[in-house]
Scaffold this active site. Structure first.
Site, PDB file in Angstrom:
ATOM      1  N   THR A 185       0.862  -1.170   0.000  1.00 15.07           N
ATOM      2  CA  THR A 185       0.000   0.000   0.000  1.00 15.07           C
ATOM      3  C   THR A 185       0.897   1.217   0.000  1.00 15.07           C
ATOM      4  O   THR A 185       1.819   1.298   0.808  1.00 15.07           O
ATOM      5  CB  THR A 185      -0.962  -0.013   1.203  1.00 15.07           C
ATOM      6  OG1 THR A 185      -1.602   1.245   1.292  1.00 15.07           O
ATOM      7  CG2 THR A 185      -0.275  -0.304   2.513  1.00 15.07           C
ATOM      8  N   GLU A 331      -4.916  -2.716   4.570  1.00 20.21           N
ATOM      9  CA  GLU A 331      -4.569  -3.367   5.838  1.00 20.21           C
ATOM     10  C   GLU A 331      -5.733  -4.164   6.420  1.00 20.21           C
ATOM     11  O   GLU A 331      -5.576  -4.864   7.417  1.00 20.21           O
ATOM     12  CB  GLU A 331      -4.127  -2.309   6.859  1.00 20.21           C
ATOM     13  CG  GLU A 331      -2.783  -1.665   6.551  1.00 20.21           C
ATOM     14  CD  GLU A 331      -2.900  -0.461   5.632  1.00 20.21           C
ATOM     15  OE1 GLU A 331      -3.919  -0.347   4.903  1.00 20.21           O
ATOM     16  OE2 GLU A 331      -1.977   0.371   5.639  1.00 20.21           O
ATOM     17  N   LYS A 440      -8.241  22.530   8.891  1.00 15.38           N
ATOM     18  CA  LYS A 440      -8.382  23.163  10.202  1.00 15.38           C
ATOM     19  C   LYS A 440      -8.475  24.661  10.027  1.00 15.38           C
ATOM     20  O   LYS A 440      -7.502  25.329   9.727  1.00 15.38           O
ATOM     21  CB  LYS A 440      -7.185  22.806  11.082  1.00 15.38           C
ATOM     22  CG  LYS A 440      -7.480  21.642  11.996  1.00 15.38           C
ATOM     23  CD  LYS A 440      -6.460  21.540  13.093  1.00 15.38           C
ATOM     24  CE  LYS A 440      -6.975  20.615  14.181  1.00 15.38           C
ATOM     25  NZ  LYS A 440      -5.976  20.305  15.168  1.00 15.38           N
ATOM     26  N   TRP A 445     -12.432  21.919  12.790  1.00 11.62           N
ATOM     27  CA  TRP A 445     -12.320  20.991  11.662  1.00 11.62           C
ATOM     28  C   TRP A 445     -13.451  21.164  10.650  1.00 11.62           C
ATOM     29  O   TRP A 445     -14.607  21.329  11.026  1.00 11.62           O
ATOM     30  CB  TRP A 445     -12.362  19.550  12.159  1.00 11.62           C
ATOM     31  CG  TRP A 445     -11.093  19.108  12.794  1.00 11.62           C
ATOM     32  CD1 TRP A 445      -9.998  19.885  13.060  1.00 11.62           C
ATOM     33  CD2 TRP A 445     -10.791  17.793  13.250  1.00 11.62           C
ATOM     34  NE1 TRP A 445      -9.032  19.124  13.652  1.00 11.62           N
ATOM     35  CE2 TRP A 445      -9.477  17.842  13.794  1.00 11.62           C
ATOM     36  CE3 TRP A 445     -11.476  16.589  13.263  1.00 11.62           C
ATOM     37  CZ2 TRP A 445      -8.861  16.714  14.330  1.00 11.62           C
ATOM     38  CZ3 TRP A 445     -10.859  15.472  13.801  1.00 11.62           C
ATOM     39  CH2 TRP A 445      -9.562  15.534  14.318  1.00 11.62           C
TER      40      TRP A 445
HETATM   41  P1  AMP Z   1      -6.397   1.642   0.338  1.00 14.12           P
HETATM   42  O1  AMP Z   1      -5.603   0.914   1.342  1.00 14.12           O
HETATM   43  O2  AMP Z   1      -5.572   2.101  -0.822  1.00 14.12           O
HETATM   44  O3  AMP Z   1      -7.582   0.876  -0.075  1.00 14.12           O
HETATM   45  O4  AMP Z   1      -6.909   2.995   1.015  1.00 14.12           O
HETATM   46  C1  AMP Z   1      -7.653   2.974   2.193  1.00 14.12           C
HETATM   47  C2  AMP Z   1      -8.168   4.344   2.485  1.00 14.12           C
HETATM   48  O5  AMP Z   1      -9.087   4.784   1.487  1.00 14.12           O
HETATM   49  C3  AMP Z   1      -8.952   4.450   3.768  1.00 14.12           C
HETATM   50  O6  AMP Z   1      -8.119   4.532   4.906  1.00 14.12           O
HETATM   51  C4  AMP Z   1      -9.779   5.709   3.541  1.00 14.12           C
HETATM   52  O7  AMP Z   1      -9.028   6.875   3.776  1.00 14.12           O
HETATM   53  C5  AMP Z   1     -10.073   5.631   2.054  1.00 14.12           C
HETATM   54  N1  AMP Z   1     -11.403   5.062   1.825  1.00 14.12           N
HETATM   55  C6  AMP Z   1     -11.722   3.802   1.507  1.00 14.12           C
HETATM   56  N2  AMP Z   1     -13.051   3.669   1.341  1.00 14.12           N
HETATM   57  C7  AMP Z   1     -13.596   4.871   1.588  1.00 14.12           C
HETATM   58  C8  AMP Z   1     -14.935   5.389   1.607  1.00 14.12           C
HETATM   59  N3  AMP Z   1     -16.000   4.641   1.292  1.00 14.12           N
HETATM   60  N4  AMP Z   1     -15.104   6.689   1.942  1.00 14.12           N
HETATM   61  C9  AMP Z   1     -14.049   7.478   2.242  1.00 14.12           C
HETATM   62  N5  AMP Z   1     -12.784   7.056   2.235  1.00 14.12           N
HETATM   63  C10 AMP Z   1     -12.544   5.771   1.909  1.00 14.12           C
END
Ligand code: AMP
Length: 546
Positions: A185, A331, A440, A445
């Site tokens: 990742t 993760e 911020k 926020w």
């Molecule tokens: P990844 O490991 O590349 O799949 O990225 C994970 C991250 O994507 C999460 O920690 C969130 O920040 C973002 N993410 C995944 N799904 C969503 C969702 N439905 N809405 C907002 N953010 C999301």
């Protein structure tokens, strides 16, 4: 007293065995670079997975070898999912959109032995071959007739190699904790980090994924995995679909071609699909222009970034498709929460319904969630308190691969996600931002995701992002970045007044920038870091001191 039940390990090969025995006639359909529409059945697929395991033995791949793939979603990639992991090796799925240095870094960090590659990505590997000393050779995922010329050393053709093997293979009785897959990742800073799934976590995730209040997968479904197989195992669809005996449909290299996706949905009677919002943005635009139908589609799983409410409404109102809004991360294999109603949410309408569907959802059984303040005190589930989101569960990463002790707050056994969220009294989670994207303003926020959601609902807006930008008086204020619909020139003032009454007045962005394109990361998310860098010189009109 110990129970007296059988000790049957949770192995990926148990999914395969069940699928072959109970659903031998179910179909797997793929678009590939050498097939317009390849189709075969589970029974042939299972034979081929065993042939892959034999091929790896023939190549002399070690018992714990990392076998990399740089490939689109198709039947060959699926064969590797089962053949590599089933034989005890580790499937390392590589994102072809990575920068060259990142590609070299992860191949070396994983110590990949063999790389299985789609013809489209050979040129990429030719450039870095000399920097990857652990790689013994390459297998090009195509047929002998379509085999391209390449300068790569020790190259084999997938079809020639695999079809020459026996279809018999005794899958080893592995310990269920044996590593099965490795997925890196990439954060916005530092090197990518490897998440090492095991058989147990993958099988439990598949069960969690198929549950009625998750994706509700069944043998009567046809599943189109648009989300790439190099992005968190295509969200687990390759395991969950076989587990229930669903038809599988793969778009191959055409995953971002709306016409192909629409053809597949209609021709193959696809009932369930999964993809990030940007893919659906393109598809819905194509459907609006062509008037084509998405008739067979029943539900779409959307995650990876927040799904705009306007998109969910369009799917629901124009096409009768239920959007399954989900949140997760690499993760977490990736599933964390998914938005399905409980009795209290049935019958919501109007603004209440819109607010409800904007949420990412409630915890999938197997995952626990909580939010905490800066001192690690748990915050209430009142839908108001914002805090750092932490998770634990059957398929949550305990540590990164060969980077001990960096997987977040482990002292109390919870994984720190890096997201900020609220949780309402019904257990529905709402992501407000990545910790580092929070805006911020004067110490308060503002949620960029909420503002983006409102902006994309504007009829002249195709895509929108909101970033925190330097402001002399408020330290930071929201800046709206907009890609207008083709041929449209929205008015700045009119765009900003679109927020009136939809959010608190002090949340409304102080400026708008129009762009032709918003930068995205390798996994299709808006790259706020790149955007902030691009807008470094921007000054808000009301920032007199600047
Ligand atoms: P990844 O490991 O590349 O799949 O990225 C994970 C991250 O994507 C999460 O920690 C969130 O920040 C973002 N993410 C995944 N799904 C969503 C969702 N439905 N809405 C907002 N953010 C999301």
């Amino acid at each position: 007293m110990r129970g007296l039940m059988m000790d049957a390990p949770l192995l990926i090969t148990t999914i395969l065995r069940h699928a072959e025995r109970n659903h031998p006639d179910q179909e797997i359909v793929s678009v590939t670079s050498d097939h317009e529409r390849h189709r075969y059945r589970y029974r042939e697929f299972a034979d081929r997975a065993r042939q892959v395991a034999n091929a790896l033995d023939q190549l002399g791949a070690g018992s714990e070898a990392r076998i990399a793939t740089i490939a689109w979603n198709d039947f060959r990639h699926l064969e590797l999912y089962y053949g590599v992991s089933g034989s005890g090796r580790v499937l390392h799925t590589i994102n072809p959109r990575l920068f060259e240095e990142q590609l070299v870094y992860i191949i070396n960090h994983a110590e990949d032995e063999w790389i299985f590659v789609d013809p489209a990505f050979i040129a990429m590997l030719e450039k870095v071959e000399d920097q990857c000393p652990t790689v013994k050779g390459y297998v090009v995922m195509t047929s002998a007739e379509a085999m391209p010329q390449t300068s790569l050393k020790n190259v084999q053709c997938y079809e020639t190699l695999v079809s020459a093997q026996s279809t018999q293979y005794n899958w080893p009785e592995l310990d269920e904790r044996t590593a099965s897959c490795l997925c890196y990742t990439s954060g916005t800073t530092g090197n990518p980090k490897g998440v090492l799934y095991d058989h147990r976590s993958s099988v439990l995730h598949a069960y969690g994924m198929a549950l009625p209040d998750t994706t509700s997968l069944s043998a009567t479904d046809a599943v189109l995995a648009v989300v790439p197989m190099f992005h968190v195992n295509a969200w687990g669809f390759p395991y969950a679909s076989l587990l229930v005996g669903a038809k599988m449909v793969f778009p191959g290299p055409k995953l971002s071609v709306p016409e192909t996706l629409t053809d597949l949905i209609n021709d193959e009677q696809v009932t369930v699909a999964g993809a990030v919002p940007t893919v659906w943005l393109g598809l819905l635009d194509y459907i609006r222009k062509t008037g084509r139908s998405l008739e067979p589609l029943n539900r779409t799983c959307i995650g990876g970034s927040a799904c705009p409410v306007s998109m969910m409404e369009e799917f629901r109102d124009e096409h009768g498709v239920t959007v399954l809004h989900a949140w997760g991360m690499t993760e977490m294999s990736p599933l964390g929460v998914l938005n399905r109603p409980k009795p209290a949410q049935i019958g919501l309408a109007g603004e209440e319904l819109r607010e409800q569907i904007a949420k990412q959802g409630r915890a999938v059984p197997g995952v626990e969630i909580k939010i905490t303040d800066d001192d690690n005190n748990e915050l209430p589930w009142d839908g108001e308190a914002y805090g750092a989101l932490k998770v634990r569960g059957y398929w949550v990463c305990a540590d990164y691969y060969r980077l001990d002790g960096t997987a977040g707050s482990h002292e109390d056994g919870w994984f720190e996600t890096g997201d900020v969220a609220t949780i309402d009294p019904h257990g529905f989670l709402k992501i407000t931002d990545r910790t580092k994207d929070v805006i911020k303003s004067g110490g308060e926020w503002i949620s960029s995701i909420e503002l983006e959601n409102i902006a994309v609902a504007h009829p002249q807006v195709q895509e929108a992002a909101v970033v925190g930008h330097i402001h002399t008086k408020w330290q930071e204020r929201p800046l709206l970045v907009v890609v207008p619909n083709p041929g449209e020139q929205p008015d700045q003032g009119e765009l900003l007044s679109w927020f009136d009454g939809k959010v608190a007045k002090w949340w409304i962005p102080n400026g708008v920038v129009f762009v032709e394109e918003i930068p995205h990361t390798a996994t299709g998310k808006i790259s706020k870091l790149t955007l902030r860098n691009q807008l470094e010189d921007y000054r808000f009109p009301d920032d007199d001191a600047a």
